[in-house]
Design a protein around this motif. Structure first.
Motif, PDB file in Angstrom:
ATOM      1  N   ASP A  59      51.959  21.856  49.919  1.00  0.00           N
ATOM      2  CA  ASP A  59      52.718  20.633  50.086  1.00  0.00           C
ATOM      3  C   ASP A  59      52.308  19.494  51.016  1.00  0.00           C
ATOM      4  O   ASP A  59      52.311  18.406  50.384  1.00  0.00           O
ATOM      5  CB  ASP A  59      54.216  21.015  50.493  1.00  0.00           C
ATOM      6  CG  ASP A  59      55.100  21.804  49.589  1.00  0.00           C
ATOM      7  OD1 ASP A  59      54.545  21.785  48.380  1.00  0.00           O
ATOM      8  OD2 ASP A  59      55.967  22.565  50.014  1.00  0.00           O
ATOM      9  N   GLY A  60      51.796  19.919  51.978  1.00  0.00           N
ATOM     10  CA  GLY A  60      51.173  18.875  53.150  1.00  0.00           C
ATOM     11  C   GLY A  60      50.011  18.276  51.994  1.00  0.00           C
ATOM     12  O   GLY A  60      49.777  16.960  52.466  1.00  0.00           O
ATOM     13  N   ILE A  61      48.997  18.883  51.532  1.00  0.00           N
ATOM     14  CA  ILE A  61      47.848  18.372  50.814  1.00  0.00           C
ATOM     15  C   ILE A  61      48.479  17.629  49.664  1.00  0.00           C
ATOM     16  O   ILE A  61      48.087  16.222  49.424  1.00  0.00           O
ATOM     17  CB  ILE A  61      47.070  19.517  50.289  1.00  0.00           C
ATOM     18  CG1 ILE A  61      46.408  20.248  51.421  1.00  0.00           C
ATOM     19  CG2 ILE A  61      45.850  18.733  49.296  1.00  0.00           C
ATOM     20  CD1 ILE A  61      45.612  21.325  51.017  1.00  0.00           C
ATOM     21  N   ARG A  62      49.499  18.179  48.923  1.00  0.00           N
ATOM     22  CA  ARG A  62      50.127  17.106  47.856  1.00  0.00           C
ATOM     23  C   ARG A  62      50.671  15.988  48.368  1.00  0.00           C
ATOM     24  O   ARG A  62      50.355  14.931  47.974  1.00  0.00           O
ATOM     25  CB  ARG A  62      51.008  17.935  47.361  1.00  0.00           C
ATOM     26  CG  ARG A  62      51.429  17.345  45.827  1.00  0.00           C
ATOM     27  CD  ARG A  62      52.589  18.333  44.774  1.00  0.00           C
ATOM     28  NE  ARG A  62      52.100  19.879  45.029  1.00  0.00           N
ATOM     29  CZ  ARG A  62      52.353  20.762  45.445  1.00  0.00           C
ATOM     30  NH1 ARG A  62      53.442  20.681  46.228  1.00  0.00           N
ATOM     31  NH2 ARG A  62      52.016  21.864  45.270  1.00  0.00           N
ATOM     32  N   ARG A  63      51.444  15.936  49.384  1.00  0.00           N
ATOM     33  CA  ARG A  63      51.911  14.750  49.947  1.00  0.00           C
ATOM     34  C   ARG A  63      51.153  13.671  50.620  1.00  0.00           C
ATOM     35  O   ARG A  63      51.272  12.354  50.351  1.00  0.00           O
ATOM     36  CB  ARG A  63      53.046  15.192  51.014  1.00  0.00           C
ATOM     37  CG  ARG A  63      53.868  13.917  51.635  1.00  0.00           C
ATOM     38  CD  ARG A  63      54.660  14.404  52.765  1.00  0.00           C
ATOM     39  NE  ARG A  63      55.352  13.358  53.129  1.00  0.00           N
ATOM     40  CZ  ARG A  63      56.392  13.406  54.248  1.00  0.00           C
ATOM     41  NH1 ARG A  63      56.654  14.417  54.711  1.00  0.00           N
ATOM     42  NH2 ARG A  63      56.948  12.275  54.606  1.00  0.00           N
ATOM     43  N   TYR A  64      50.100  14.190  51.435  1.00  0.00           N
ATOM     44  CA  TYR A  64      49.081  13.394  52.113  1.00  0.00           C
ATOM     45  C   TYR A  64      47.627  13.043  51.459  1.00  0.00           C
ATOM     46  O   TYR A  64      47.033  11.946  51.716  1.00  0.00           O
ATOM     47  CB  TYR A  64      48.919  13.490  53.516  1.00  0.00           C
ATOM     48  CG  TYR A  64      50.217  13.595  54.157  1.00  0.00           C
ATOM     49  CD1 TYR A  64      50.767  12.682  54.579  1.00  0.00           C
ATOM     50  CD2 TYR A  64      50.676  14.842  54.640  1.00  0.00           C
ATOM     51  CE1 TYR A  64      52.110  12.426  55.345  1.00  0.00           C
ATOM     52  CE2 TYR A  64      51.894  14.980  55.316  1.00  0.00           C
ATOM     53  CZ  TYR A  64      52.346  13.900  55.648  1.00  0.00           C
ATOM     54  OH  TYR A  64      53.632  13.932  56.219  1.00  0.00           O
ATOM     55  N   GLY A  65      47.210  13.994  50.235  1.00  0.00           N
ATOM     56  CA  GLY A  65      46.002  13.806  49.404  1.00  0.00           C
ATOM     57  C   GLY A  65      44.945  13.766  50.190  1.00  0.00           C
ATOM     58  O   GLY A  65      44.709  14.543  51.326  1.00  0.00           O
ATOM     59  N   ARG A  66      44.024  12.565  50.043  1.00  0.00           N
ATOM     60  CA  ARG A  66      42.732  12.706  50.766  1.00  0.00           C
ATOM     61  C   ARG A  66      42.679  12.040  52.244  1.00  0.00           C
ATOM     62  O   ARG A  66      41.873  12.171  52.557  1.00  0.00           O
ATOM     63  CB  ARG A  66      41.784  11.647  49.982  1.00  0.00           C
ATOM     64  CG  ARG A  66      41.721  12.192  48.506  1.00  0.00           C
ATOM     65  CD  ARG A  66      40.711  11.136  47.802  1.00  0.00           C
ATOM     66  NE  ARG A  66      39.307  11.105  48.415  1.00  0.00           N
ATOM     67  CZ  ARG A  66      38.257  11.563  48.217  1.00  0.00           C
ATOM     68  NH1 ARG A  66      38.203  12.282  47.170  1.00  0.00           N
ATOM     69  NH2 ARG A  66      37.212  11.145  48.935  1.00  0.00           N
ATOM     70  N   ALA A  67      44.072  11.878  52.614  1.00  0.00           N
ATOM     71  CA  ALA A  67      44.134  11.466  53.890  1.00  0.00           C
ATOM     72  C   ALA A  67      44.191  12.546  55.111  1.00  0.00           C
ATOM     73  O   ALA A  67      44.137  12.507  55.918  1.00  0.00           O
ATOM     74  CB  ALA A  67      45.438  10.617  54.172  1.00  0.00           C
ATOM     75  N   VAL A  68      44.402  13.821  54.546  1.00  0.00           N
ATOM     76  CA  VAL A  68      44.243  14.962  55.136  1.00  0.00           C
ATOM     77  C   VAL A  68      42.818  15.217  55.814  1.00  0.00           C
ATOM     78  O   VAL A  68      41.812  15.340  55.456  1.00  0.00           O
ATOM     79  CB  VAL A  68      44.665  16.166  54.348  1.00  0.00           C
ATOM     80  CG1 VAL A  68      44.582  17.552  55.385  1.00  0.00           C
ATOM     81  CG2 VAL A  68      45.992  16.238  53.922  1.00  0.00           C
ATOM     82  N   ARG A  69      43.041  15.396  57.189  1.00  0.00           N
ATOM     83  CA  ARG A  69      41.416  15.601  57.913  1.00  0.00           C
ATOM     84  C   ARG A  69      41.560  17.029  58.236  1.00  0.00           C
ATOM     85  O   ARG A  69      40.445  17.846  58.141  1.00  0.00           O
ATOM     86  CB  ARG A  69      41.571  14.541  59.246  1.00  0.00           C
ATOM     87  CG  ARG A  69      41.221  13.138  58.771  1.00  0.00           C
ATOM     88  CD  ARG A  69      41.285  12.479  59.842  1.00  0.00           C
ATOM     89  NE  ARG A  69      40.116  11.991  60.151  1.00  0.00           N
ATOM     90  CZ  ARG A  69      39.607  11.219  61.422  1.00  0.00           C
ATOM     91  NH1 ARG A  69      40.572  11.106  62.347  1.00  0.00           N
ATOM     92  NH2 ARG A  69      38.262  11.069  61.457  1.00  0.00           N
ATOM     93  N   GLU A  70      42.399  17.762  58.902  1.00  0.00           N
ATOM     94  CA  GLU A  70      42.608  19.110  59.487  1.00  0.00           C
ATOM     95  C   GLU A  70      43.813  19.495  59.338  1.00  0.00           C
ATOM     96  O   GLU A  70      44.721  18.784  59.322  1.00  0.00           O
ATOM     97  CB  GLU A  70      42.136  19.073  60.737  1.00  0.00           C
ATOM     98  CG  GLU A  70      40.594  18.683  60.931  1.00  0.00           C
ATOM     99  CD  GLU A  70      40.232  18.736  62.711  1.00  0.00           C
ATOM    100  OE1 GLU A  70      41.063  19.313  63.447  1.00  0.00           O
ATOM    101  OE2 GLU A  70      39.404  18.208  63.418  1.00  0.00           O
ATOM    102  N   ILE A  71      43.726  20.883  58.915  1.00  0.00           N
ATOM    103  CA  ILE A  71      45.142  21.762  58.942  1.00  0.00           C
ATOM    104  C   ILE A  71      44.661  22.721  59.879  1.00  0.00           C
ATOM    105  O   ILE A  71      43.790  23.448  59.786  1.00  0.00           O
ATOM    106  CB  ILE A  71      45.337  22.085  57.514  1.00  0.00           C
ATOM    107  CG1 ILE A  71      45.622  20.965  56.580  1.00  0.00           C
ATOM    108  CG2 ILE A  71      46.523  23.088  57.316  1.00  0.00           C
ATOM    109  CD1 ILE A  71      45.760  21.256  55.161  1.00  0.00           C
ATOM    110  N   HIS A  72      45.832  22.878  60.861  1.00  0.00           N
ATOM    111  CA  HIS A  72      45.594  23.959  61.709  1.00  0.00           C
ATOM    112  C   HIS A  72      46.952  24.837  61.586  1.00  0.00           C
ATOM    113  O   HIS A  72      48.114  24.444  61.680  1.00  0.00           O
ATOM    114  CB  HIS A  72      45.742  23.546  63.240  1.00  0.00           C
ATOM    115  CG  HIS A  72      44.487  22.600  63.574  1.00  0.00           C
ATOM    116  ND1 HIS A  72      43.350  23.333  64.056  1.00  0.00           N
ATOM    117  CD2 HIS A  72      44.374  21.456  63.479  1.00  0.00           C
ATOM    118  CE1 HIS A  72      42.529  22.324  64.082  1.00  0.00           C
ATOM    119  NE2 HIS A  72      43.062  21.161  63.938  1.00  0.00           N
TER     120      HIS A  72
END
Length: 90
Positions: A59-72
């Motif tokens: 859901d986070g990747i779908r919402r923010y798309g290419r703006a995602v830098r890191e996921i912890h």
């Protein structure tokens, strides 16, 4: 073959090179990284059970798309996981 253009006795042990990276992709990415001025923003998601972690990450990747830098993903007590998404410029 590279040639050493230093005069004999000029000091140094390494041969002189033309400098720069031969990989143009590498040069481009370094330039992009140096010009970015926006500060990253971190979004924290409250603890979720293990079986919901893939859904929340998707859901986070779908919402923010290419703006995602890191996921912890960090485990907390009682088999709960906190998820933080760091995003920057798209």
């Amino acid at each position: 073959m590279q040639h050493n253009s230093r005069p004999p006795g000029g000091g140094g042990t390494e041969p002189r090179t033309s400098g720069g990276s031969p990989d143009l992709k590498c040069d481009r990415t370094v330039g992009q990284a140096a010009t970015g001025t926006s500060a990253p923003e971190e979004i924290n998601i409250s603890p979720v059970p293990l079986f919901l972690v893939p859904r929340v990450v998707a859901d986070g990747i779908r919402r923010y798309g290419r703006a995602v830098r890191e996921i912890h993903v960090r485990r907390t007590r009682n088999h709960q996981y906190t998820i933080s998404i760091e995003r920057g410029r798209p």
